[in-house]
Design a protein around this motif. Structure first.
Motif, PDB file in Angstrom:
ATOM      1  N   ASP A   1      31.618  33.591  44.658  1.00 25.96           N
ATOM      2  CA  ASP A   1      32.488  34.665  45.156  1.00 25.96           C
ATOM      3  C   ASP A   1      33.951  34.349  44.880  1.00 25.96           C
TER       4      ASP A   1
ATOM      5  N   ASN B   1      34.644  34.727  41.219  1.00 27.73           N
ATOM      6  CA  ASN B   1      34.750  36.138  40.847  1.00 27.73           C
ATOM      7  C   ASN B   1      36.137  36.691  41.161  1.00 27.73           C
ATOM      8  N   GLN B   2      36.671  36.313  42.323  1.00 27.05           N
ATOM      9  CA  GLN B   2      38.002  36.775  42.696  1.00 27.05           C
ATOM     10  C   GLN B   2      39.056  36.216  41.750  1.00 27.05           C
ATOM     11  N   GLU B   3      38.918  34.943  41.397  1.00 26.39           N
ATOM     12  CA  GLU B   3      39.860  34.310  40.468  1.00 26.39           C
ATOM     13  C   GLU B   3      39.788  34.978  39.094  1.00 26.39           C
TER      14      GLU B   3
ATOM     15  N   THR C   1      38.862  38.097  38.479  1.00 26.85           N
ATOM     16  CA  THR C   1      39.482  39.418  38.583  1.00 26.85           C
ATOM     17  C   THR C   1      40.998  39.318  38.553  1.00 26.85           C
ATOM     18  N   ASP C   2      41.543  38.369  39.306  1.00 27.36           N
ATOM     19  CA  ASP C   2      42.997  38.175  39.333  1.00 27.36           C
ATOM     20  C   ASP C   2      43.529  37.858  37.938  1.00 27.36           C
TER      21      ASP C   2
ATOM     22  N   LYS D   1      38.815  44.670  45.490  1.00 32.44           N
ATOM     23  CA  LYS D   1      37.501  44.218  45.954  1.00 32.44           C
ATOM     24  C   LYS D   1      37.475  44.190  47.479  1.00 32.44           C
TER      25      LYS D   1
ATOM     26  N   ASN E   1      35.595  40.531  49.917  1.00 31.33           N
ATOM     27  CA  ASN E   1      36.340  39.314  50.258  1.00 31.33           C
ATOM     28  C   ASN E   1      37.437  39.564  51.286  1.00 31.33           C
ATOM     29  N   ASP E   2      37.670  40.819  51.616  1.00 34.43           N
ATOM     30  CA  ASP E   2      38.768  41.159  52.526  1.00 34.43           C
ATOM     31  C   ASP E   2      38.215  41.308  53.946  1.00 34.43           C
TER      32      ASP E   2
END
Length: 205
Positions: A75, A78-80, A82-83, A185, A188-189
């Motif tokens: 997870d 995935n965020q990294e 996307t950033d 997204k 993750n929030d």
């Protein structure tokens, strides 16, 4: 052509990763910070490490606690990822800042960086399908099937590379324009994921 640069750097990153072949290995990015080359190398390294995390987490015998820990790591990866795609799009937005789109200019279904994201994943598919096509402990039928799939992936990379170069050219000529939407997204929030904000409400009484 941007696609040629992307494919060269993605192949370099994939080959560099497989020297140690360790998910937690911290690479030394060979390119100067804040350049497009630096971003592309970092982007693909994230994809490559995550590819192997996805392999490991699918082990049916994995310890549950270890599997959950790895899922959390995926997870975060995935965020990294996307950033970083959004950073790459920022590079293109700055590059095309002074270009005035034509009155009949069209928008593409995806931004340059998200198309490049697909090219990065294709590089990984090609590398690993080639491994399967050459596996000495696999059956001849397995190798033949994987060889056929490899041919399709290589053709797909050629087509996608051409499409990316044409998109960049169209934007430079004013025939298309860029519009970037943050991915926003939600899972993750803690303020948007209903499981997380329900837990937060419970913990706070």
């Amino acid at each position: 052509m941007i696609s040629k640069l992307c494919n060269q750097i993605f192949d370099q990153s994939i080959n560099d990763y497989h020297i140690n072949n360790e998910i937690d290995f911290e690479p030394k990015n060979p390119y100067q910070t804040a350049t497009i080359e630096f971003l592309l190398y970092k982007k693909n390294w994230i994809d490559t490490a995550q590819w192997h995390m996805e392999d490991v987490v699918r082990n049916p015998n994995i310890d549950c606690a270890e599997g959950l820990k790895l899922k959390r790591k995926i997870d975060a990866s995935n965020q990294e990822r996307t950033d970083l795609v959004e950073y790459i799009d920022s590079y293109f937005l700055e590059r095309f800042e002074g270009i005035q789109p034509k009155a009949d200019a069209k928008i593409n279904t995806e931004s340059p960086a998200w198309a490049i994201d697909r090219l990065s994943i294709l590089g990984l598919k090609i590398f690993h399908m080639n491994e399967e096509a050459e596996r000495i402990d696999a059956s001849e039928q397995h190798r033949a099937t994987c060889s056929d799939k490899l041919s399709v992936l290589l053709r797909q990379r050629t087509d996608l590379s051409k499409s990316i170069d044409e998109l960049i050219s169209d934007i430079e000529n004013g025939d298309k324009y860029m519009r970037v939407y943050k991915q926003l997204k939600m899972y993750n929030d803690p303020s948007l994921n209903p499981i997380l904000y329900s837990l937060n409400k419970e913990n706070n009484g």
